[in-house]
Design a protein around this motif. Structure first.
Motif, short mmCIF file in Angstrom:
data_model
loop_
_atom_site.label_atom_id
_atom_site.label_comp_id
_atom_site.label_asym_id
_atom_site.label_seq_id
_atom_site.Cartn_x
_atom_site.Cartn_y
_atom_site.Cartn_z
N VAL A 146 -10.34 -2.53 -12.60
CA VAL A 146 -9.16 -1.93 -13.22
C VAL A 146 -8.99 -2.64 -14.56
CG1 VAL A 146 -6.67 -1.60 -13.05
CG2 VAL A 146 -8.11 -1.39 -11.00
N THR A 147 -9.13 -1.90 -15.65
CA THR A 147 -9.14 -2.52 -16.98
C THR A 147 -7.97 -2.10 -17.84
OG1 THR A 147 -10.54 -0.74 -17.82
CG2 THR A 147 -11.66 -2.73 -17.00
N GLY A 148 -6.94 -1.53 -17.25
CA GLY A 148 -5.80 -1.06 -18.01
C GLY A 148 -4.86 -2.19 -18.39
N SER A 149 -3.59 -1.87 -18.44
CA SER A 149 -2.56 -2.82 -18.84
C SER A 149 -2.47 -3.97 -17.84
CB SER A 149 -1.21 -2.10 -18.89
OG SER A 149 -0.80 -1.74 -17.57
N PHE A 150 -1.74 -5.01 -18.25
CA PHE A 150 -1.54 -6.13 -17.33
C PHE A 150 -0.89 -5.63 -16.04
CE2 PHE A 150 1.08 -9.30 -15.30
CZ PHE A 150 0.13 -10.27 -15.02
N ALA A 151 0.11 -4.76 -16.14
CA ALA A 151 0.79 -4.26 -14.94
C ALA A 151 -0.18 -3.54 -14.02
CB ALA A 151 1.94 -3.34 -15.34
N GLU A 152 -1.05 -2.71 -14.56
CA GLU A 152 -2.02 -2.00 -13.73
C GLU A 152 -2.95 -2.99 -13.04
OE1 GLU A 152 -2.67 2.21 -16.07
OE2 GLU A 152 -3.41 0.38 -17.03
N GLN A 153 -3.39 -4.00 -13.75
CA GLN A 153 -4.26 -5.00 -13.16
C GLN A 153 -3.53 -5.81 -12.09
OE1 GLN A 153 -6.89 -7.32 -15.65
NE2 GLN A 153 -6.60 -5.89 -17.35
N ALA A 154 -2.29 -6.19 -12.36
CA ALA A 154 -1.54 -7.00 -11.40
C ALA A 154 -1.29 -6.22 -10.11
CB ALA A 154 -0.22 -7.46 -12.02
N HIS A 155 -0.89 -4.95 -10.23
CA HIS A 155 -0.68 -4.13 -9.03
C HIS A 155 -1.97 -4.01 -8.23
CE1 HIS A 155 3.49 -2.88 -9.34
NE2 HIS A 155 3.31 -2.64 -10.64
N ALA A 156 -3.10 -3.81 -8.90
CA ALA A 156 -4.38 -3.70 -8.21
C ALA A 156 -4.72 -5.00 -7.47
CB ALA A 156 -5.49 -3.34 -9.19
N ALA A 157 -4.50 -6.13 -8.11
CA ALA A 157 -4.78 -7.42 -7.47
C ALA A 157 -3.87 -7.64 -6.26
CB ALA A 157 -4.64 -8.56 -8.47
N PHE A 158 -2.58 -7.34 -6.40
CA PHE A 158 -1.66 -7.49 -5.26
C PHE A 158 -2.00 -6.53 -4.14
CE2 PHE A 158 1.23 -9.90 -8.09
CZ PHE A 158 1.54 -10.95 -7.23
N ARG A 159 -2.42 -5.30 -4.47
CA ARG A 159 -2.83 -4.35 -3.42
C ARG A 159 -4.04 -4.89 -2.67
NH1 ARG A 159 -1.56 -0.41 -7.41
NH2 ARG A 159 -3.77 -0.26 -7.95
N ASN A 160 -4.99 -5.48 -3.38
CA ASN A 160 -6.15 -6.08 -2.72
C ASN A 160 -5.73 -7.23 -1.81
OD1 ASN A 160 -8.36 -4.52 -3.60
ND2 ASN A 160 -8.33 -5.53 -5.59
N LEU A 161 -4.85 -8.09 -2.29
CA LEU A 161 -4.39 -9.21 -1.49
C LEU A 161 -3.71 -8.71 -0.21
CD1 LEU A 161 -4.43 -12.35 -1.94
CD2 LEU A 161 -2.02 -12.13 -2.53
N ALA A 162 -2.86 -7.68 -0.35
CA ALA A 162 -2.17 -7.12 0.80
C ALA A 162 -3.15 -6.47 1.78
CB ALA A 162 -1.11 -6.11 0.34
N ALA A 163 -4.18 -5.79 1.25
CA ALA A 163 -5.19 -5.16 2.12
C ALA A 163 -5.97 -6.20 2.91
CB ALA A 163 -6.13 -4.31 1.28
N VAL A 164 -6.27 -7.32 2.30
CA VAL A 164 -6.99 -8.39 3.00
C VAL A 164 -6.08 -8.99 4.08
CG1 VAL A 164 -8.06 -10.66 2.77
CG2 VAL A 164 -8.53 -8.87 1.07
N ALA A 165 -4.82 -9.22 3.75
CA ALA A 165 -3.89 -9.73 4.76
C ALA A 165 -3.82 -8.78 5.95
CB ALA A 165 -2.50 -9.93 4.14
N GLU A 166 -3.74 -7.49 5.66
CA GLU A 166 -3.68 -6.49 6.73
C GLU A 166 -4.95 -6.49 7.57
OE1 GLU A 166 -3.83 -1.69 6.88
OE2 GLU A 166 -2.25 -2.53 5.60
N ALA A 167 -6.10 -6.61 6.93
CA ALA A 167 -7.37 -6.65 7.67
C ALA A 167 -7.44 -7.86 8.60
CB ALA A 167 -8.55 -6.67 6.69
N ALA A 168 -6.70 -8.90 8.26
CA ALA A 168 -6.66 -10.11 9.10
C ALA A 168 -5.56 -10.02 10.16
CB ALA A 168 -6.44 -11.34 8.22
#
Length: 126
Positions: free
Chosen positions: A43-65
């Motif tokens: 995700v190479t857009g704005s800081f907000a787009e990147q931050a949301h993508a990173a937090f979504r990944n973190l949440a997805a990993v937490a859920e997988a665990a």
């Protein structure tokens, strides 16, 4: 205490020879989440787009665990540009909620090609 490695299908692939997370006892250690999609596209857009993508990944990993970011006891946030701190705080509050907020360290680091990375430790015990 045995440990169990987690691979999250709904998160961006790990960027090297490591697990998305490791469950050890009542703790889940989440590797750094970056702004990428589950297919590996950055995700190479704005800081907000990147931050949301990173937090979504973190949440997805937490859920997988079998956990959630509500169980975080520690988060590390790494910013390429510390001028993004205020915006990160606003976005952070959308993903990390509750009365018992985790501790957090936020550091400026020389990230290459993206603006934010986030890691966490979750506590799943009583």
């Amino acid at each position: 205490m045995p440990k169990r490695a987690i691979k999250a299908e709904k998160a961006a692939p790990a960027g090297g020879p490591y697990s998305h997370a490791v469950v050890a006892g009542d703790f889940v250690y989440l590797a750094g989440a970056v702004p990428a999609l589950p297919d590996g596209t950055w995700v190479t857009g704005s800081f907000a787009e990147q931050a949301h993508a990173a937090f979504r990944n973190l949440a997805a990993v937490a859920e997988a665990a079998g956990a959630s970011l509500d169980q975080a006891v520690r988060l590390g946030v790494y910013l390429r540009d510390f001028d993004d701190f205020a915006e990160m705080n606003e976005i952070y509050a959308e993903y990390v909620k509750g009365d018992n907020l985790p501790v957090r360290t936020t550091l400026p680091v020389p990230l290459v090609g993206f603006d934010i990375e986030i890691d966490a430790v979750l506590y799943t015990g009583a």
